[in-house]
Design an enzyme around this catalytic site. Structure first.
Site, PDB file in Angstrom:
ATOM      1  N   ASP A 117       0.860  -1.180   0.000  1.00  0.00           N
ATOM      2  CA  ASP A 117       0.000   0.000   0.000  1.00  0.00           C
ATOM      3  C   ASP A 117       0.892   1.224   0.000  1.00  0.00           C
ATOM      4  OD1 ASP A 117      -2.430  -1.371   0.010  1.00  0.00           O
ATOM      5  OD2 ASP A 117      -2.530  -1.436   2.195  1.00  0.00           O
ATOM      6  N   ASP A 135      -6.953  -1.281  -4.725  1.00  0.00           N
ATOM      7  CA  ASP A 135      -8.030  -0.862  -3.829  1.00  0.00           C
ATOM      8  C   ASP A 135      -8.911   0.195  -4.499  1.00  0.00           C
ATOM      9  OD1 ASP A 135      -6.914  -2.543  -1.892  1.00  0.00           O
ATOM     10  OD2 ASP A 135      -5.711  -0.915  -1.052  1.00  0.00           O
TER      11      ASP A 135
END
Length: 154
Positions: A117, A135
């Site tokens: 991330d 995402d």
């Protein structure tokens, strides 16, 4: 293969390419927990997520990696089946965004053992959960799906 399926497969591939290269760049250019300021409300912040959304079920165990990877594969197969069954273009498009995101994060989980991330949205000292292109793709797919599912005809 039908022309329409080529279009949806192309969408999935483009999203996966953007996701894989963005995570590759972050992994190779930012140290873990390093922050690179992009805009006043956006940083790149390299973190590893061993869980799912918002780091739920976060554990560095092999069992957790196996469980989340298996769950992701099952979800991907179910979504793929739904894409083939669906007659609605917007539903197919939404599911393509969702499946591309799921495949992107699954690829990380299998290859690295965690998901990379790096997108850090913030206002002053308040930070949203760090996320990635996969995402975003899942979120966009959900928005498309909900928007068209509950569309009110005027």
């Amino acid at each position: 293969m039908k022309k329409i399926y080529k279009k949806y497969i192309s969408i999935i591939i483009v999203i996966l390419i953007i996701d894989i290269f963005s995570k590759y760049w972050i992994f190779n250019h930012l140290d873990l927990y390093e922050i690179k300021k992009i805009l006043s409300v956006l940083n790149f912040f390299h973190v590893h997520n061993y869980g799912v959304a918002f780091s739920a079920f976060s554990s560095k165990t092999l069992w957790n990696r196996f469980f989340l990877s298996t769950l992701s594969i099952i979800i991907i197969l179910l979504i793929f089946k739904e894409i083939l069954k669906s007659k609605k273009k917007h539903k197919k498009l939404a599911l393509c965004f969702i499946i591309a995101g799921a495949i992107g994060n699954l690829t990380d989980r299998i290859y690295y053992g965690f998901v990379i991330d790096f997108i850090d949205m913030h206002i002053n000292n308040w930070h949203f959960a760090t996320f990635n292109v996969s995402d975003c793709s899942i979120f966009i797919g959900i928005v498309i799906y909900i928007k068209n599912k509950y569309k009110v005809n005027k």
